[in-house]
Design an enzyme around this catalytic site. Structure first.
Site, PDB file in Angstrom:
ATOM      1  N   SER A   1       0.780  -1.236   0.000  1.00  0.00           N
ATOM      2  CA  SER A   1       0.000   0.000   0.000  1.00  0.00           C
ATOM      3  C   SER A   1       0.814   1.289   0.000  1.00  0.00           C
ATOM      4  CB  SER A   1      -0.947   0.026   1.208  1.00  0.00           C
ATOM      5  OG  SER A   1      -1.779  -1.085   1.219  1.00  0.00           O
TER       6      SER A   1
ATOM      7  N   THR B   1      -4.343  -3.429   8.859  1.00  0.00           N
ATOM      8  CA  THR B   1      -4.159  -4.754   8.278  1.00  0.00           C
ATOM      9  C   THR B   1      -3.949  -5.789   9.389  1.00  0.00           C
ATOM     10  OG1 THR B   1      -3.005  -5.996   6.548  1.00  0.00           O
ATOM     11  CG2 THR B   1      -1.675  -4.491   7.883  1.00  0.00           C
TER      12      THR B   1
ATOM     13  N   LYS C   1      -7.542  -5.731  12.558  1.00  0.00           N
ATOM     14  CA  LYS C   1      -8.801  -5.248  11.987  1.00  0.00           C
ATOM     15  C   LYS C   1      -9.983  -5.384  12.954  1.00  0.00           C
ATOM     16  CE  LYS C   1      -7.281  -6.107   7.287  1.00  0.00           C
ATOM     17  NZ  LYS C   1      -7.544  -6.782   6.005  1.00  0.00           N
TER      18      LYS C   1
ATOM     19  N   ASP D   1     -12.186  -4.473   2.402  1.00  0.00           N
ATOM     20  CA  ASP D   1     -11.506  -5.662   1.884  1.00  0.00           C
ATOM     21  C   ASP D   1     -12.425  -6.514   1.007  1.00  0.00           C
ATOM     22  OD1 ASP D   1      -8.934  -5.323   2.902  1.00  0.00           O
ATOM     23  OD2 ASP D   1      -9.468  -6.184   4.831  1.00  0.00           O
TER      24      ASP D   1
ATOM     25  N   GLY E   1     -11.247 -18.682   6.529  1.00  0.00           N
ATOM     26  CA  GLY E   1     -10.754 -17.519   7.264  1.00  0.00           C
ATOM     27  C   GLY E   1     -11.871 -16.610   7.715  1.00  0.00           C
ATOM     28  N   ALA E   2     -12.020 -16.452   9.025  1.00  0.00           N
ATOM     29  CA  ALA E   2     -13.090 -15.621   9.586  1.00  0.00           C
ATOM     30  C   ALA E   2     -12.527 -14.459  10.387  1.00  0.00           C
ATOM     31  CB  ALA E   2     -14.008 -16.471  10.477  1.00  0.00           C
ATOM     32  N   GLY E   3     -11.309 -14.032  10.052  1.00  0.00           N
ATOM     33  CA  GLY E   3     -10.715 -12.873  10.709  1.00  0.00           C
ATOM     34  C   GLY E   3     -11.243 -11.581  10.124  1.00  0.00           C
TER      35      GLY E   3
ATOM     36  N   ALA F   1     -10.222  -9.569   7.483  1.00  0.00           N
ATOM     37  CA  ALA F   1     -10.431  -9.574   6.039  1.00  0.00           C
ATOM     38  C   ALA F   1     -11.496 -10.587   5.657  1.00  0.00           C
ATOM     39  CB  ALA F   1      -9.118  -9.876   5.316  1.00  0.00           C
TER      40      ALA F   1
ATOM     41  N   GLY G   1      -3.623 -12.212  -4.272  1.00  0.00           N
ATOM     42  CA  GLY G   1      -3.903 -11.063  -3.430  1.00  0.00           C
ATOM     43  C   GLY G   1      -3.673  -9.723  -4.097  1.00  0.00           C
TER      44      GLY G   1
END
Length: 270
Positions: free
Chosen positions: A26, A72, A76, A112, A136-138, A140, A247
């Site tokens: 970024s 990030t 988050k 995201d 993935g359940a974080g 993002a 990504g």
């Protein structure tokens, strides 16, 4: 062509905070967009351990030339609680990836998912009416899960090694999209979209997020990992003829959106 970056006493500073931080792309890209627009701003990477995040956020709030923060992994979810107001999609996903200053308060959003699905669409895949598997359940993953269903997926199977985290996200998703989300596994069979929202593949020797031996050429496989440029999951998917998005596709799709939010060209609806 990117204009020369200007740095002086009036430069607005936009930290991107995470741990680790070495993988982020970024700073150059977003600072370049600002320079091209004639905006005097700069995105700076900040490596903060989770235990130090509350103190750092307090200090960032005291910095009067910090108008926004990009968030990030792994901050988050924690940063959501620091915001006075958040967008509907951030509330449903339980995480933020951008915070914009409003006086002495912060407004949060979760872009995201928007970037992830726009990146997938740019590769010619439309999830509408199709079943999807997300690992993935974080932070993002939560935003991506919400956006998959917002764009009309017929169902979403969600897998995470943390069952409590998975079930909490499933509850929020089914409140927004009744009956559309359920628990999944690492088995990708039967899904049109197979999506990874974990850091697996970022480090050499990582396990693959799904059982790639069951992938078939008719599936589309997407990943959040930006380094290496072709993550192991994407390499395995390409080997069997799947459509793919690494990504970098997600990042490229949301770069302009993030820059415009930071510069105040767009605002967060919260």
């Amino acid at each position: 062509m990117t204009q020369q970056l200007k740095v002086d006493g009036e430069t607005r500073i936009f930290p991107i905070v995470g741990h680790p931080i070495g993988q982020v792309k970024s700073p150059t890209s977003l600072s370049g967009i600002m320079a091209d627009k004639g905006f005097n701003g700069m995105v700076v990477p900040i490596d903060i351990l989770p235990k130090d995040l509350p103190g750092w956020l307090t200090q960032a709030n005291a910095m009067r030339n910090v108008d926004g923060i990009i968030v990030t992994v792994p901050h988050k979810v924690a940063c959501l609680a620091f915001c006075a107001r958040v967008s509907a999609r951030a509330r449903a996903s339980g995480a933020v990836n951008i915070m914009i200053r409003d006086g002495n308060e912060w407004i949060g959003d979760a872009t995201d998912g928007h970037g992830y699905l726009d990146g997938i669409a740019a590769e010619g895949f439309d999830v509408s009416g199709k079943p999807a598997l997300l690992v993935g359940a974080g932070g993002a993953g939560s935003a991506i899960a919400y956006e998959i269903l917002a764009r009309g997926a017929s169902e979403l199977a969600l897998h995470d090694i943390d069952a409590a985290k998975r079930d909490a996200l499933l509850a929020r998703l089914n409140e927004a999209f009744p009956g559309k989300a359920r628990a999944g596994s690492t088995d990708p069979r039967g899904f049109a979209l197979v999506a990874n929202a974990t850091p697996l593949g970022m480090r050499e020797g990582d396990l693959l997020p799904v059982q790639t031996e069951f992938l078939t050429s008719g599936q589309f496989v997407a990943d959040v990992v930006t380094r290496p440029a072709v993550p192991p999951l994407i390499a395995a998917a390409r080997a069997v003829g799947c459509g793919t998005m690494p990504g970098s596709g997600m990042f490229d799709a949301q770069a302009t959106l993030l820059a415009e939010l930071l510069m105040g060209v767009r605002s967060i609806e919260a």
